[in-house]
Motif scaffolding. Structure first.
Motif, PDB file in Angstrom:
ATOM      1  N   ALA A  52      -7.363  13.856   2.598  1.00 41.31           N
ATOM      2  CA  ALA A  52      -6.021  13.335   2.866  1.00 41.31           C
ATOM      3  C   ALA A  52      -5.465  13.876   4.174  1.00 41.31           C
ATOM      4  O   ALA A  52      -4.876  13.128   4.966  1.00 41.31           O
ATOM      5  CB  ALA A  52      -5.082  13.685   1.706  1.00 41.31           C
ATOM      6  N   ILE A  53      -5.659  15.156   4.428  1.00 41.29           N
ATOM      7  CA  ILE A  53      -5.156  15.764   5.669  1.00 41.29           C
ATOM      8  C   ILE A  53      -5.827  15.130   6.881  1.00 41.29           C
ATOM      9  O   ILE A  53      -5.164  14.790   7.878  1.00 41.29           O
ATOM     10  CB  ILE A  53      -5.383  17.297   5.655  1.00 41.29           C
ATOM     11  N   GLY A  92      -1.141   6.263   4.129  1.00 35.84           N
ATOM     12  CA  GLY A  92      -0.681   6.234   2.742  1.00 35.84           C
ATOM     13  C   GLY A  92      -0.373   7.581   2.129  1.00 35.84           C
ATOM     14  O   GLY A  92       0.684   7.750   1.490  1.00 35.84           O
ATOM     15  N   PRO A  93      -1.262   8.602   2.265  1.00 34.67           N
ATOM     16  CA  PRO A  93      -0.961   9.880   1.619  1.00 34.67           C
ATOM     17  C   PRO A  93       0.351  10.501   2.077  1.00 34.67           C
ATOM     18  O   PRO A  93       1.150  10.961   1.259  1.00 34.67           O
ATOM     19  CB  PRO A  93      -2.159  10.758   2.028  1.00 34.67           C
ATOM     20  N   LEU A 106       0.833  -1.205   0.000  1.00 35.97           N
ATOM     21  CA  LEU A 106       0.000   0.000   0.000  1.00 35.97           C
ATOM     22  C   LEU A 106       0.866   1.252   0.000  1.00 35.97           C
ATOM     23  O   LEU A 106       0.639   2.187  -0.778  1.00 35.97           O
ATOM     24  CB  LEU A 106      -0.912  -0.004   1.229  1.00 35.97           C
ATOM     25  N   TYR A 107       1.863   1.282   0.880  1.00 31.86           N
ATOM     26  CA  TYR A 107       2.771   2.431   0.912  1.00 31.86           C
ATOM     27  C   TYR A 107       3.499   2.585  -0.421  1.00 31.86           C
ATOM     28  O   TYR A 107       3.631   3.689  -0.963  1.00 31.86           O
ATOM     29  CB  TYR A 107       3.808   2.259   2.029  1.00 31.86           C
ATOM     30  N   GLY A 108       3.997   1.454  -0.930  1.00 30.30           N
ATOM     31  CA  GLY A 108       4.740   1.495  -2.182  1.00 30.30           C
ATOM     32  C   GLY A 108       3.894   2.002  -3.331  1.00 30.30           C
ATOM     33  O   GLY A 108       4.374   2.762  -4.185  1.00 30.30           O
ATOM     34  N   ALA A 109       2.617   1.601  -3.359  1.00 35.51           N
ATOM     35  CA  ALA A 109       1.717   2.058  -4.422  1.00 35.51           C
ATOM     36  C   ALA A 109       1.495   3.562  -4.341  1.00 35.51           C
ATOM     37  O   ALA A 109       1.525   4.266  -5.362  1.00 35.51           O
ATOM     38  CB  ALA A 109       0.386   1.321  -4.327  1.00 35.51           C
ATOM     39  N   PHE A 110       1.296   4.084  -3.140  1.00 41.87           N
ATOM     40  CA  PHE A 110       1.122   5.528  -2.979  1.00 41.87           C
ATOM     41  C   PHE A 110       2.358   6.280  -3.482  1.00 41.87           C
ATOM     42  O   PHE A 110       2.244   7.278  -4.194  1.00 41.87           O
ATOM     43  CB  PHE A 110       0.869   5.877  -1.510  1.00 41.87           C
ATOM     44  N   GLY A 111       3.528   5.812  -3.080  1.00 43.86           N
ATOM     45  CA  GLY A 111       4.754   6.465  -3.524  1.00 43.86           C
ATOM     46  C   GLY A 111       4.914   6.401  -5.029  1.00 43.86           C
ATOM     47  O   GLY A 111       5.374   7.366  -5.663  1.00 43.86           O
ATOM     48  N   ASP A 159       4.430  16.255  -5.860  1.00 43.54           N
ATOM     49  CA  ASP A 159       3.875  16.681  -4.573  1.00 43.54           C
ATOM     50  C   ASP A 159       2.376  16.976  -4.654  1.00 43.54           C
ATOM     51  O   ASP A 159       1.806  17.534  -3.720  1.00 43.54           O
ATOM     52  CB  ASP A 159       4.622  17.907  -4.055  1.00 43.54           C
ATOM     53  N   ASP A 160       1.725  16.606  -5.755  1.00 48.15           N
ATOM     54  CA  ASP A 160       0.292  16.863  -5.915  1.00 48.15           C
ATOM     55  C   ASP A 160      -0.465  15.540  -5.888  1.00 48.15           C
ATOM     56  O   ASP A 160      -0.517  14.820  -6.887  1.00 48.15           O
ATOM     57  CB  ASP A 160       0.036  17.606  -7.233  1.00 48.15           C
ATOM     58  N   ILE A 161      -1.071  15.210  -4.750  1.00 46.42           N
ATOM     59  CA  ILE A 161      -1.744  13.918  -4.626  1.00 46.42           C
ATOM     60  C   ILE A 161      -3.048  13.867  -5.412  1.00 46.42           C
ATOM     61  O   ILE A 161      -3.627  12.789  -5.577  1.00 46.42           O
ATOM     62  CB  ILE A 161      -2.019  13.566  -3.145  1.00 46.42           C
TER      63      ILE A 161
END
Length: 506
Positions: free
Chosen positions: A190-191, A327-328, A141-146, A160-162
């Motif tokens: 996200a925040i 994740g974000p 999950l983390y890797g996919a977000f990155g 830097d724009d999610i």
């Protein structure tokens, strides 16, 4: 828009923080049932989706695309491999490993949620189930977000724009027209997800530190009110992550992360010095076998491996939404520190190396604790059943003189791990709000995070902490799927374009 964004995010977070302090029972009576109901409805489907994400990352790592660079072909590596691995591991879940290193395997060994006909070795099954919650799925999950935010494609080069991947999923004529609205909604959710995901972790870590300090000080003859210990713990954590946030990425976060890794290594070595090695090695091998079987057999329907399907709502599915909440900020953080690294290295470093480290950690701590015999084993199980946070300290107490050193080391390690996660989260929250240059913003967010954490520590309900942690993750799950669609669209379009350019002219 950006000032309004921060204001609205703060109003939501401060409102729930105030509720936790003024009317704590409302969190348990109102918020907790809603979150549990949502997890029960969405958990199974999201589990399948995470398995698809893991499979996609494995295939990507083995494909010709693995040579593509994070940040684009011109990007240069900024951090050493050791510093990079230290930061991603500490930001991702370091404090949770200290909290659950002993407790979770012991809990699963008592509850035995897996069907024993499929998993006859109780210790191996307990560790395998723990790894299902903390291993490759979480890091995938983390890797996919990155990856989504890593500037891998030219169309999504803004790292830097999610909102960029989600916007790209829209028809072209709607992208610019809807950009302000879509960006505001995604940033706001996200925040909130980041804030409460980290708050749940801070609350858990503070409970562990509070109870551990109380037990230790009492054994030393000191009689200090529990409330003062709780306040002192939170103030220490707040001070460290506040100062680290001011020092920035290189001097603050990277330095703390490297300290974390060394401390964690020292703790493992000290434990190995005083426990038998043979049971640990056997535990690792059995756990690996059961873990592999659990991934393959339960990948599309975890219920088929469980005695009671509802168990997953409280543990595995809850954990996955918790990782989604992180994740974000972890994704933005990974995209930032991974520039210049080829995708194969990024996937190995983000998904598989931390998972292997987690397996070793749980095998050494949890496996050693489960290997205790006689009255020691019984007292440990009794303590964990009474209070999750007592497990690691009861285990250390059984190790004699070395146990005292390990107890104090765990205090320091936990504080620094939590501070590293919190300062990384604050960095990303303020980046999303575009307020990195305003010190007042850092003070307000830090104070709000501390206040709601204090409220949760006073309530002292670990399951509530987990539910609070996924408040923002539940709506963000739909945004994440939306982002994945946009990334696939951008990557496919770029590959087709490259194919047309390379095609021979007739």
């Amino acid at each position: 828009m950006k000032f309004s964004l921060e204001r609205h995010a703060l109003v939501i977070c401060i409102a729930i923080a105030s509720l936790a302090l003024v009317w704590p029972s409302a969190l348990k009576k109102v918020v907790q049932p809603i979150v549990q109901g949502a997890i029960s409805t969405l958990g199974g489907g999201f589990f399948v989706f995470v398995n698809f994400i893991l499979l996609a990352l494995v295939l990507l790592c083995l494909s010709p695309l693995a040579k593509k660079k994070m940040g684009g072909e011109q990007a240069k590596i900024e951090f050493s491999t050791f510093g990079w691995l230290a930061m991603l591991f500490a930001a991702g879940m370091g404090s949770g490993l200290v909290f659950w290193g002993v407790a979770e395997p012991v809990i699963h060994s008592v509850e035995k949620p897996l069907k024993q006909g499929l998993y006859p070795d109780n210790i191996g099954a307990s560790l395998a189930l723990t790894m299902l919650n903390w291993g490759v799925h979480a890091w995938a999950l983390y890797g996919a977000f990155g990856l989504l935010l890593g500037g891998v494609t030219k169309a999504l080069s803004t790292t830097d724009d999610i909102s960029a991947p989600a916007l790209y999923a829209l028809p072209t004529h709607l992208q610019q027209r809807l950009k302000p609205t879509v960006q505001s909604v995604i940033y706001l959710i996200a925040i909130v997800a980041i804030f409460f995901g980290v708050v749940g972790t801070i609350a858990n870590a503070s409970m562990l530190l509070h109870n551990g300090a109380q037990m230790t000080l009492t054994s030393m003859g000191f009689d200090i009110a529990e409330s003062w210990i709780a306040v002192a713990v939170l103030l220490i954590i707040t001070f460290i992550y506040f100062m680290s946030s001011q020092l920035g990425l290189h001097r603050g976060i990277q330095t703390l992360s490297i300290i974390n890794i060394y401390l964690a290594f020292v703790m493992l070595v000290l434990v190995v010095l005083v426990v038998p090695i043979a049971p640990i090695v056997k535990t690792v091998l059995v756990a690996l076998k059961d873990y592999a079987m659990l991934i393959v057999s339960g990948a599309w329907q975890l219920d088929s491996q469980l005695k009671d399907s509802k168990w997953a709502n409280v543990w595995t599915y809850n954990y996955y939404f918790w990782w989604l909440a992180w994740g974000p900020f972890v994704g933005i953080f990974l995209a930032r520190i991974s520039r210049g690294r080829p995708l194969w290295q990024y996937i190995l470093g983000v998904v598989f190396i931390p998972s292997l480290m987690s397996l070793v950690w749980f095998s050494v701590l949890g496996g050693s604790a489960l290997a205790l015999d006689g009255s020691s084993h019984a007292s440990l199980i009794s303590a964990v059943n009474e209070d999750y946070t007592k497990g690691v300290f009861i285990f250390f107490a059984e190790l004699g003189g070395m146990g005292h050193i390990l107890t104090w080391l765990s205090f320091f390690l936990l504080v620094v791990f939590v501070a590293t996660s919190a300062d990384s989260a604050l960095l990303v929250i303020r980046q999303l709000c575009s307020t990195l240059s305003r010190k007042r913003s850092l003070v307000i967010w830090s104070l709000t995070m501390t206040l709601i954490s204090l409220g949760l520590v006073v309530i002292a309900d670990e399951k509530l902490n987990r539910n609070i942690a996924v408040i923002g993750a539940l709506p963000f799950a739909f945004i994440f799927i939306w982002q994945v669609v946009g990334f696939i669209k951008a990557l496919s379009k770029e590959l087709l374009s490259e194919g047309d350019e390379k095609a021979p002219i007739e």
